[in-house]
Motif scaffolding. Structure first.
Motif, PDB file in Angstrom:
ATOM      1  N   LEU A  11       0.829  -1.204   0.000  1.00 19.38           N
ATOM      2  CA  LEU A  11       0.000   0.000   0.000  1.00 19.38           C
ATOM      3  C   LEU A  11       0.868   1.261   0.000  1.00 19.38           C
ATOM      4  O   LEU A  11       0.537   2.264  -0.644  1.00 19.38           O
ATOM      5  N   PHE A  12       1.985   1.212   0.722  1.00 16.28           N
ATOM      6  CA  PHE A  12       2.908   2.345   0.748  1.00 16.28           C
ATOM      7  C   PHE A  12       3.413   2.659  -0.657  1.00 16.28           C
ATOM      8  O   PHE A  12       3.450   3.816  -1.087  1.00 16.28           O
ATOM      9  N   LEU A  13       3.838   1.633  -1.380  1.00 15.56           N
ATOM     10  CA  LEU A  13       4.380   1.838  -2.723  1.00 15.56           C
ATOM     11  C   LEU A  13       3.323   2.386  -3.680  1.00 15.56           C
ATOM     12  O   LEU A  13       3.621   3.185  -4.565  1.00 15.56           O
ATOM     13  N   THR A  14       2.076   1.948  -3.496  1.00 11.72           N
ATOM     14  CA  THR A  14       0.983   2.469  -4.330  1.00 11.72           C
ATOM     15  C   THR A  14       0.830   3.973  -4.131  1.00 11.72           C
ATOM     16  O   THR A  14       0.695   4.737  -5.093  1.00 11.72           O
ATOM     17  N   LEU A  15       0.855   4.402  -2.870  1.00  6.80           N
ATOM     18  CA  LEU A  15       0.734   5.833  -2.578  1.00  6.80           C
ATOM     19  C   LEU A  15       1.981   6.596  -3.015  1.00  6.80           C
ATOM     20  O   LEU A  15       1.888   7.718  -3.514  1.00  6.80           O
ATOM     21  N   PHE A  16       3.147   5.994  -2.809  1.00  9.59           N
ATOM     22  CA  PHE A  16       4.406   6.674  -3.090  1.00  9.59           C
ATOM     23  C   PHE A  16       4.487   7.169  -4.529  1.00  9.59           C
ATOM     24  O   PHE A  16       5.015   8.244  -4.802  1.00  9.59           O
ATOM     25  N   SER A  17       3.958   6.384  -5.455  1.00 10.41           N
ATOM     26  CA  SER A  17       4.052   6.731  -6.878  1.00 10.41           C
ATOM     27  C   SER A  17       2.890   7.586  -7.369  1.00 10.41           C
ATOM     28  O   SER A  17       2.807   7.907  -8.548  1.00 10.41           O
ATOM     29  N   SER A  18       1.983   7.977  -6.467  1.00  7.82           N
ATOM     30  CA  SER A  18       0.782   8.713  -6.874  1.00  7.82           C
ATOM     31  C   SER A  18       1.050  10.206  -7.022  1.00  7.82           C
ATOM     32  O   SER A  18       1.961  10.765  -6.409  1.00  7.82           O
ATOM     33  N   ASP A  19       0.223  10.860  -7.854  1.00 18.05           N
ATOM     34  CA  ASP A  19       0.311  12.312  -8.017  1.00 18.05           C
ATOM     35  C   ASP A  19       0.002  13.033  -6.713  1.00 18.05           C
ATOM     36  O   ASP A  19       0.558  14.098  -6.431  1.00 18.05           O
ATOM     37  N   GLN A  20      -0.900  12.448  -5.913  1.00 19.19           N
ATOM     38  CA  GLN A  20      -1.267  13.104  -4.662  1.00 19.19           C
ATOM     39  C   GLN A  20      -0.087  13.175  -3.698  1.00 19.19           C
ATOM     40  O   GLN A  20       0.103  14.180  -3.007  1.00 19.19           O
ATOM     41  N   ALA A  21       0.721  12.109  -3.651  1.00 22.95           N
ATOM     42  CA  ALA A  21       1.891  12.139  -2.781  1.00 22.95           C
ATOM     43  C   ALA A  21       2.876  13.194  -3.264  1.00 22.95           C
ATOM     44  O   ALA A  21       3.461  13.932  -2.456  1.00 22.95           O
ATOM     45  N   LYS A  22       3.052  13.305  -4.573  1.00 24.42           N
ATOM     46  CA  LYS A  22       3.947  14.331  -5.123  1.00 24.42           C
ATOM     47  C   LYS A  22       3.427  15.725  -4.780  1.00 24.42           C
ATOM     48  O   LYS A  22       4.203  16.625  -4.446  1.00 24.42           O
ATOM     49  N   ALA A  23       2.100  15.885  -4.867  1.00 22.49           N
ATOM     50  CA  ALA A  23       1.504  17.181  -4.555  1.00 22.49           C
ATOM     51  C   ALA A  23       1.690  17.531  -3.082  1.00 22.49           C
ATOM     52  O   ALA A  23       2.034  18.666  -2.727  1.00 22.49           O
ATOM     53  N   ASP A  59       0.619  28.960  -4.330  1.00 28.12           N
ATOM     54  CA  ASP A  59       0.103  27.672  -3.864  1.00 28.12           C
ATOM     55  C   ASP A  59      -0.016  27.628  -2.346  1.00 28.12           C
ATOM     56  O   ASP A  59      -0.990  27.085  -1.808  1.00 28.12           O
ATOM     57  N   VAL A  60       0.942  28.200  -1.636  1.00 27.47           N
ATOM     58  CA  VAL A  60       0.862  28.229  -0.173  1.00 27.47           C
ATOM     59  C   VAL A  60      -0.317  29.090   0.275  1.00 27.47           C
ATOM     60  O   VAL A  60      -1.050  28.727   1.201  1.00 27.47           O
ATOM     61  N   ILE A  61      -0.517  30.213  -0.376  1.00 31.88           N
ATOM     62  CA  ILE A  61      -1.649  31.081  -0.040  1.00 31.88           C
ATOM     63  C   ILE A  61      -2.960  30.333  -0.221  1.00 31.88           C
ATOM     64  O   ILE A  61      -3.861  30.418   0.624  1.00 31.88           O
ATOM     65  N   TYR A  62      -3.056  29.554  -1.291  1.00 31.59           N
ATOM     66  CA  TYR A  62      -4.328  28.879  -1.562  1.00 31.59           C
ATOM     67  C   TYR A  62      -4.553  27.633  -0.714  1.00 31.59           C
ATOM     68  O   TYR A  62      -5.695  27.339  -0.328  1.00 31.59           O
ATOM     69  N   THR A  63      -3.502  26.894  -0.403  1.00 28.54           N
ATOM     70  CA  THR A  63      -3.705  25.707   0.428  1.00 28.54           C
ATOM     71  C   THR A  63      -3.939  26.067   1.890  1.00 28.54           C
ATOM     72  O   THR A  63      -4.607  25.331   2.614  1.00 28.54           O
ATOM     73  N   HIS A  64      -3.418  27.229   2.326  1.00 32.54           N
ATOM     74  CA  HIS A  64      -3.560  27.597   3.735  1.00 32.54           C
ATOM     75  C   HIS A  64      -4.629  28.657   3.990  1.00 32.54           C
ATOM     76  O   HIS A  64      -5.042  28.831   5.137  1.00 32.54           O
ATOM     77  N   GLY A  65      -5.059  29.360   2.951  1.00 29.52           N
ATOM     78  CA  GLY A  65      -6.024  30.422   3.180  1.00 29.52           C
ATOM     79  C   GLY A  65      -7.349  30.279   2.468  1.00 29.52           C
ATOM     80  O   GLY A  65      -8.338  30.902   2.869  1.00 29.52           O
ATOM     81  N   TYR A  66      -7.390  29.445   1.432  1.00 25.12           N
ATOM     82  CA  TYR A  66      -8.603  29.381   0.605  1.00 25.12           C
ATOM     83  C   TYR A  66      -9.137  27.968   0.406  1.00 25.12           C
ATOM     84  O   TYR A  66     -10.009  27.749  -0.436  1.00 25.12           O
ATOM     85  N   TRP A  78      -7.829  25.274  -0.828  1.00 31.29           N
ATOM     86  CA  TRP A  78      -7.408  24.413  -1.933  1.00 31.29           C
ATOM     87  C   TRP A  78      -6.841  23.124  -1.330  1.00 31.29           C
ATOM     88  O   TRP A  78      -6.001  23.171  -0.439  1.00 31.29           O
ATOM     89  N   PRO A  79      -7.286  21.953  -1.798  1.00 29.26           N
ATOM     90  CA  PRO A  79      -6.827  20.701  -1.177  1.00 29.26           C
ATOM     91  C   PRO A  79      -5.331  20.487  -1.342  1.00 29.26           C
ATOM     92  O   PRO A  79      -4.793  20.623  -2.446  1.00 29.26           O
ATOM     93  N   LYS A  80      -4.655  20.155  -0.253  1.00 27.28           N
ATOM     94  CA  LYS A  80      -3.212  19.965  -0.306  1.00 27.28           C
ATOM     95  C   LYS A  80      -2.823  18.785  -1.189  1.00 27.28           C
ATOM     96  O   LYS A  80      -1.728  18.757  -1.750  1.00 27.28           O
ATOM     97  N   HIS A  81      -3.718  17.803  -1.305  1.00 27.31           N
ATOM     98  CA  HIS A  81      -3.376  16.667  -2.163  1.00 27.31           C
ATOM     99  C   HIS A  81      -3.437  17.039  -3.640  1.00 27.31           C
ATOM    100  O   HIS A  81      -3.127  16.220  -4.499  1.00 27.31           O
ATOM    101  N   MET A  82      -3.808  18.298  -3.925  1.00 23.00           N
ATOM    102  CA  MET A  82      -3.728  18.820  -5.284  1.00 23.00           C
ATOM    103  C   MET A  82      -2.648  19.909  -5.385  1.00 23.00           C
ATOM    104  O   MET A  82      -2.541  20.593  -6.398  1.00 23.00           O
ATOM    105  N   GLY A  83      -1.880  20.088  -4.306  1.00 25.47           N
ATOM    106  CA  GLY A  83      -0.692  20.931  -4.347  1.00 25.47           C
ATOM    107  C   GLY A  83      -0.908  22.422  -4.301  1.00 25.47           C
ATOM    108  O   GLY A  83      -0.148  23.144  -3.673  1.00 25.47           O
TER     109      GLY A  83
END
Length: 728
Positions: free
Chosen positions: A256-268, A651-658, A660-665
């Motif tokens: 399961l770790f490897l599945t998540l590791f290669s995902s776009d969400q983990a990169k984001a 991106d920081v402004i939007y993930t912390h103030g508006y 925007w989901p962090k799993h989308m970066g």
């Protein structure tokens, strides 16, 4: 980067040494395995203590290596944990500072765990789009039970040492020398059987309704972390601890770790982690850096205005131990504000104590409430937090300029008014700066630090340093209407309203954005904030639209499409939750549960018929494009204008103030993830049929990047020109 060994009688003390936080690099892991092997072969050693250098146990893996090293090396930590667990000599973990992620998993491999009373433990991998990959999902449930383990693993929450002791995660908590206490414990357990202490051999206590527990956890997490995969997969990993023997559960966790590791969400998520740190290193293209100037200490700060925002700012300052002078215009407002501030501080203290954080409960600075403007004379810094009215703010800054000491910093908590115009009425424009807090200010961590043309490096440095003291994430931005966050929000909300004209309902639009990952869609968000907030701002700037005449297909204002729908609702007294009616209806004024309003549906239908607006139904994925791509496009324009120094700022402004989901970066990362050519082509198509909507016209920077082959986001800064809004 190694594991050091020293002897204290029959007890061997192993110390992890990898400054600054003793990250568990591959070299450290190999060193630990080597030292453990040597110690287990040494007949003079009867017990072992494992600790960390410089008052920190271990902050876990160094995620900077995630993109460079082979993934297989992440599994070697489980080899270390297995070696610890199988040791024939008792091992005591001596936890100081933090044991995070792999650090806590390392402690779980030990037979005993002892911590300093101020230490904290956590498994925060889920917040990086991953799961604990070195046995954490298999050992922790066996130690503290499934419900408590699920909560820690799926939320990434930090747990204080006293709270961890109550959960059974720790065997003891001490206030003095942790290593010495661990050595004493090691002496006492020499010769005792180790099988009951090895978590790999411990039976897992399962509640009778365990399947229901997992199902309910998934439903709760789906709502709490919309669209995020890692939280759901963490539940699957803990489920494996129930359904499989330990060794097979470890293999399932790894899969399961490897599945998540290669995902776009983990990169984001990992991008968002580093972006948050990069914004603290803001540098102007000219080479000027706020860190080149020394910040001045802030011991006393004043807050003008005790509305919702001012109260939160006052609490934030007091929580940091700063002496606060809180000013209001009349006795009634002062009494209301003071009661609200004291109530917030009391609740925060009680909550900390209830959670077992008694020793870490906030020690609030003294707050003085006053009606006397002269009390502000000796403040080191003043934050004006009155409502958005330029004339009022300028009047206040004129008074501050006359009565404050010459070195006092003057800050305005405006969400979009011109900082330079406000500074122009003072005798110290170099000490004037924008501090755009987000509501509620005592909870929201984002702070937009708005540099005016004259704002000095010392002023910027002081406010950035203050933000760290307050526990805020501060982003330096340039001075333009609405700054960065609200400027991007304009096209987003505008397009959402146009979709209502085109035939959609607020609920349909909100649902698509919430499925994407926003906690609230634009219409629920507007109802929460109050429709009158935007209405007042539009009136202040002369932007409220003309009334539509029958037969006009779309409202035009200077050749631009303009929807008067929000203005019409405000004129009808539908201001959102505060009045019980807005884009939705609520059970009462101040209610929180949004329900589709039949009146609004009928009103929209009549509106379209009266103005001959043809319904234009688009697919749900197109709703996402109509709302997000103009927002992203405005982000590129902000970069063009030099208002933000790089995509990470946005991106920081939007993930912390508006929201925007962090799993989308963040909006700029998301654009790079879906592909800049796709964003550009879609915007060009939409703009071709909507020439009266300027926000759809692709930015020059977006076109330039696509022409250059869509370089990685980290290379975008090299394509940016000099800041146009600051002398720095």
């Amino acid at each position: 980067m190694s594991a050091l060994k020293r002897m204290l009688g029959p007890v061997a003390v192993i110390t992890i040494s990898n400054p600054p936080v003793n990250a568990l690099s591959p070299a450290v892991q190999e060193s630990l395995l080597k030292v453990l092997k040597e110690i287990n072969l040494d007949p003079t050693v009867k017990a072992i203590v494992l600790g960390g250098e410089n008052g920190k146990f271990s902050a876990g893996a160094d995620i900077r290596t995630f993109q460079t090293r082979e993934v297989r090396s992440a599994a070697s930590l489980e080899d270390v944990n297995s070696a610890l667990e199988k040791s024939t000599k008792p091992i005591v973990a001596a936890i100081e500072g933090v044991a995070l992620g792999g650090g806590l998993e390392l402690a779980l491999g030990c037979h005993y765990r002892l911590a300093h009373v101020k230490a904290q433990v956590a498994l925060p991998e889920v917040l990086l789009g991953l799961l604990p990959g070195a046995g954490g999902t298999q050992r922790l449930p066996r130690l503290i039970g499934i419900p408590a383990a699920l909560e820690i693993i799926t939320t990434g929450q930090y747990v204080s040492a006293p709270a961890a002791l109550k959960l059974g995660l720790l065997d003891s908590v001490v206030e003095d020398n942790v290593v010495q206490a661990a050595v004493d414990l090691a002496h006492n357990v020499i010769g005792q059987p180790l099988e009951p202490r090895r978590l790999c051999m411990r039976p897992l206590p399962c509640p009778p309704n365990v399947e229901k527990l997992f199902d309910e956890a998934k439903v709760k997490l789906k709502k709490q972390f919309r669209g995020a995969k890692s939280h759901q997969v963490c539940v699957d990993a803990v489920r494996a601890a129930v359904e499989l023997p330990f060794a097979e559960g470890i293999l399932k966790e790894r899969e399961l770790f490897l599945t998540l590791f290669s995902s776009d969400q983990a990169k984001a998520r990992q991008y968002a982690f580093f972006a948050e740190r990069s914004v603290a290193r803001w540098t102007a293209p000219s080479g000027a850096n706020w860190k080149s100037a020394s910040p001045r200490p802030i011991r006393t700060a004043a807050v003008i205005g005790l509305g919702t925002m001012g109260r939160g700012i006052a609490v934030s300052l007091a929580r940091a131990g700063i002496q606060v002078i809180a000013l209001e215009q009349d006795k009634k407002q002062l009494e209301m504000g003071s009661k609200a501030v004291m109530s917030i501080m009391e609740r925060e203290t009680q909550k900390k104590q209830q959670l077992g954080h008694a020793l870490n409960a906030p020690h609030f600075g003294f707050v003085k409430f006053t009606l006397d403007f002269n009390e502000l004379g000796n403040a080191d810094l003043v934050i004006e937090a009155v409502y958005e009215n330029m004339a009022l703010k300028k009047e206040i800054f004129q008074r501050l300029s006359k009565m404050c000491k010459p070195e006092t910093f003057l800050c305005t908590n405006t969400s979009g008014l011109n900082i330079d115009e406000i500074a122009s009425v003072t005798d110290r424009p170099h000490l004037v700066i924008g501090t755009h807090f987000f509501s509620p200010a005592n909870i929201m961590r984002l702070l937009e630090v708005v540099r005016g043309y004259h704002s000095s490096p010392t002023t910027i440095s002081t406010v950035m340093n203050l933000s760290k003291v307050l526990g805020k994430i501060a982003v330096v931005v340039g001075n333009c209407p609405l700054f960065v966050g609200n400027r991007l929000m304009g096209p987003y909300v505008e397009q959402a309203v146009f979709l209502l004209e085109d035939g959609y309902t607020p609920n349909e639009v909100d649902q698509v954005l919430e499925e994407f990952g926003f906690a609230m869609g634009p219409f629920r968000m507007s109802d929460l904030a109050g429709l009158d907030v935007g209405w007042r701002s539009r009136m202040e700037r002369g932007l409220t639209g003309p009334k539509l005449s029958p037969g006009v297909p779309a409202c035009q204002r200077e050749g631009k499409r303009y929807s008067p729908l929000p203005d019409i609702l405000c004129e009808k007294g539908r201001l959102g939750q505060k009045t019980g009616q807005g884009w939705y209806q609520y059970e009462r004024a101040g209610g929180r549960t949004a329900v589709a309003d039949p009146w609004l549906q009928s009103f929209l239908e009549d509106y379209r018929k009266a103005h001959k607006i043809r319904q234009n139904v688009v697919r749900h994925d197109e709703i996402l494009e109509w709302c997000l791509y103009p927002l992203i496009n405005e982000g590129f324009k902000v970069l063009e204008d030099g208002i933000a120094s790089g995509p990470e700022d946005i991106d920081v402004i939007y993930t912390h103030g508006y929201g925007w989901p962090k799993h989308m970066g963040g909006p700029m990362f998301y654009a790079s993830m879906v592909g800049l050519p796709r964003v550009l082509t879609t915007l060009e198509t939409y703009y071709e049929s909507n020439r009266d909507v300027p926000s759809l016209k692709p930015s020059a920077l977006l076109k330039k990047l696509v022409t250059q082959g869509s370089p990685p986001l980290k290379e975008w800064r090299s394509q940016l020109g000099h800041h146009q809004s600051s002398k720095l």
